[in-house]
Design an enzyme around this catalytic site. Structure first.
Site, PDB file in Angstrom:
ATOM      1  N   HIS A 182      47.769  37.027  34.964  1.00  0.00           N
ATOM      2  CA  HIS A 182      46.667  36.406  35.718  1.00  0.00           C
ATOM      3  C   HIS A 182      46.502  34.943  35.294  1.00  0.00           C
ATOM      4  CE1 HIS A 182      44.981  39.813  37.864  1.00  0.00           C
ATOM      5  NE2 HIS A 182      44.763  40.521  36.764  1.00  0.00           N
ATOM      6  N   HIS A 221      49.279  41.843  30.855  1.00  0.00           N
ATOM      7  CA  HIS A 221      48.660  41.853  32.185  1.00  0.00           C
ATOM      8  C   HIS A 221      47.766  40.627  32.396  1.00  0.00           C
ATOM      9  CE1 HIS A 221      46.774  43.954  35.708  1.00  0.00           C
ATOM     10  NE2 HIS A 221      45.757  43.184  35.370  1.00  0.00           N
ATOM     11  N   GLU A 222      46.811  40.434  31.496  1.00  0.00           N
ATOM     12  CA  GLU A 222      45.885  39.304  31.658  1.00  0.00           C
ATOM     13  C   GLU A 222      46.646  37.978  31.565  1.00  0.00           C
ATOM     14  OE1 GLU A 222      43.043  40.104  32.793  1.00  0.00           O
ATOM     15  OE2 GLU A 222      43.175  42.234  32.254  1.00  0.00           O
ATOM     16  N   GLU A 268      46.694  40.399  41.365  1.00  0.00           N
ATOM     17  CA  GLU A 268      47.211  41.626  40.732  1.00  0.00           C
ATOM     18  C   GLU A 268      48.736  41.658  40.779  1.00  0.00           C
ATOM     19  OE1 GLU A 268      45.853  44.176  38.867  1.00  0.00           O
ATOM     20  OE2 GLU A 268      44.161  42.794  38.870  1.00  0.00           O
TER      21      GLU A 268
HETATM   22 ZN   LIG Z   1      44.240  42.591  36.735  1.00  0.00          ZN
END
Ligand SMILES: [Zn+2]
Length: 509
Positions: free
Chosen positions: A278, A274-275, A304
């Site tokens: 980003h 997830h990160e 997101e």
């Molecule tokens: Zn996030």
């Protein structure tokens, strides 16, 4: 040749105003950089008793930042630069800086300072209330926060619904009507799907999920995910914090963090995935926007969408788990002894209604967001009082997720957002998932994503996302970026269909 070339002296003064604007942007960047580094340091390696000195420095830095941004000089400069801006980039820089200026500049200084002080007090009050399951002690702070947010919205746009002003702040261009339609579609899809899973879904093997997963091996897995995502260690490092996050200082320095749980290997795996999403966004903004207001990701929803694309659409796909399976077996031969690829796929995609948003699965996550959306909208519109919040919260969890909330610690006190003064922020989490569902559908028209992911090849996906979104930073308006990402006008049906198809197949419904 520029056909619109203006006469003589005008051109010199034009360059001067843009030059002055760039100098201001660079100063603002430097303050933000210093604050971001101090913040990252405090979350990762700073010793426990170091906060007092940091708070002093941060106060000076943040005051200096706001003094630079909100002043008569800046107002005058923005006017001159608006008249002089010629290129698309110059116009975008003026637009973004004007927006930042208005967001603060339209609020009376006393109101702004009082609100900053209020949130500084309300955060520890919230922490205490959460630990002691004592909503009543936090309620007076929340009442003042709602009141101040309504007042600030009124200063900013007196004729607009105050909640919509804040929605628009986080996701520029977003309206209540759009959110209502979006969440209604989610409710109609997810609530019955969850009921069907509970009623007749086939069982999923979970016995291997919670056991001893050596941290040293988990670290190797993090490294593997960062390599596959293509996160260059010369520009992106992984730290450890209580709650994972990403901090982008500039396009050449992005920090991500994770949290290792000895009993749960998959938590770290999907945090890094997830990160890492980003980070890819921040690392791939066009360097020509460095040190300007156009650097970095555009909105929380768009951010997101990228993190969830890599976490869920890639990371939880059969194709990617097929690719990762040999690595997992190599790192955890005992733990995964006798566990098949398909069993891992099913386990990491299982849906279980729960009380806590941050632990929610892909299917139920948006229901947690919907509860917050409906409640914060009602608080801001004055149709719900703070005193009635816990009961309203518990009723919605029962209605949408079918769970009984035992206490406010596991209910309306679980998130820090409202204590920080953030209302209108939550919807962007759910919108991000929906944007990426549509993006993946659109990309699949011309790309065999599964074949690429099954080989651990992220390059074609990354090339497409860089060209559609990443490179633009904030130079384009968020609504333009959403369309560019999705390959057309946003339509939540892509997300609801994705969830329907995935979970119907997964649970044999
Ligand atoms: Zn996030």
């Amino acid at each position: 040749m520029n056909k619109n070339r203006r006469p003589g002296g005008k051109e010199n003064s034009m360059k001067d105003s843009i030059k002055a604007l760039r100098e201001l942007e660079k100063r603002l960047y430097a303050y933000q950089y210093a604050m971001a580094v101090a913040d990252y340091d405090s979350e990762t390696v700073a010793p426990p008793e170091s906060s007092a000195g940091r708070a002093e420095a941060m106060e000076v830095l943040s005051r200096a930042y706001f003094d630079q941004l909100v002043s008569a000089d800046t107002a005058a400069l923005l006017q001159r630069a608006a008249a002089d801006a010629e290129t698309e980039q110059e116009k975008a820089e003026v637009r973004e800086l004007q927006r930042s200026y208005d967001e603060i500049g339209k609020i009376p200084a006393e109101e702004y300072a009082a609100f900053t002080k209020l949130t500084q007090e309300s955060m520890p009050a919230w922490g205490k209330a959460k630990r002691g399951n004592d909503f009543a002690s936090f309620a007076p702070y929340l009442e003042k926060i709602v009141e101040s947010l309504r007042a600030q919205a009124h200063y900013f746009a007196p004729d607009r619904d105050p909640y919509e002003v804040w929605l628009d702040r986080y996701e520029h261009g977003l309206t209540i009507a759009q959110c209502d339609t979006f969440f209604a579609a989610l409710r109609e899809t997810i609530v019955p799907l969850l009921a069907a899973i509970k009623e007749r879904g086939s069982a999923i093997r979970t016995d291997f999920l919670y056991q001893n997963w050596p941290i040293e091996q988990q670290r190797k897995l993090s490294k593997k995910i960062m390599e596959v995502w293509g996160l260059d260690p010369d520009h992106c490092v992984l730290g450890e914090t209580e709650h994972p996050f990403t901090s982008g200082f500039w396009h050449g320095d992005v920090r991500i963090t994770t949290h290792y749980m000895p009993q749960d290997m998959f938590s770290n795996l999907y945090s890094v995935a997830h990160e890492g999403g980003h980070a890819l966004y921040e690392l791939n903004v066009d360097p020509k926007y460095d040190y300007t207001t156009l650097a970095g990701g555009a909105t929380t929803g768009l951010h997101e969408s990228q993190s969830r694309l890599f976490e869920n659409y890639v990371g939880r796909s059969r194709a990617f788990i097929h690719y990762l399976y040999p690595t997992l077996l190599e790192l955890f031969p005992q733990q995964l002894n006798g566990v098949t690829e398909e069993e891992i796929y099913r386990a990491v995609n299982r849906a279980e209604p729960s009380l806590i948003r941050t632990e929610a699965d892909e299917l139920t996550y948006s229901l947690h967001i919907m509860v917050r959306y409906e409640l914060e909208k009602a608080l801001m519109q004055g149709t719900l009082t703070v005193a009635d919040l816990p009961a309203a919260w518990n009723a919605k969890y029962k209605e949408y997720l079918g769970v009984d909330v035992p206490d406010d610690t596991h209910g309306c006190l679980q998130d820090i957002h409202w204590a920080m003064g953030d209302m209108g922020y939550f919807p962007s989490y759910a919108l991000g998932s929906a944007y990426s569902a549509q993006a993946v559908d659109d990309l699949r028209k011309t790309m065999d994503l599964d074949a690429q992911w099954a080989e651990g090849n992220m390059q074609p996906l990354k090339d497409a996302l860089r060209s559609r979104v990443w490179q633009h930073g904030r130079a384009k308006e968020p609504q333009w970026l959403v369309q560019s990402l999705c390959g057309g006008a946003f339509d939540a049906a892509h997300y609801t269909n994705y969830l329907k198809n995935k979970y119907t197949e997964l649970y044999g419904l």
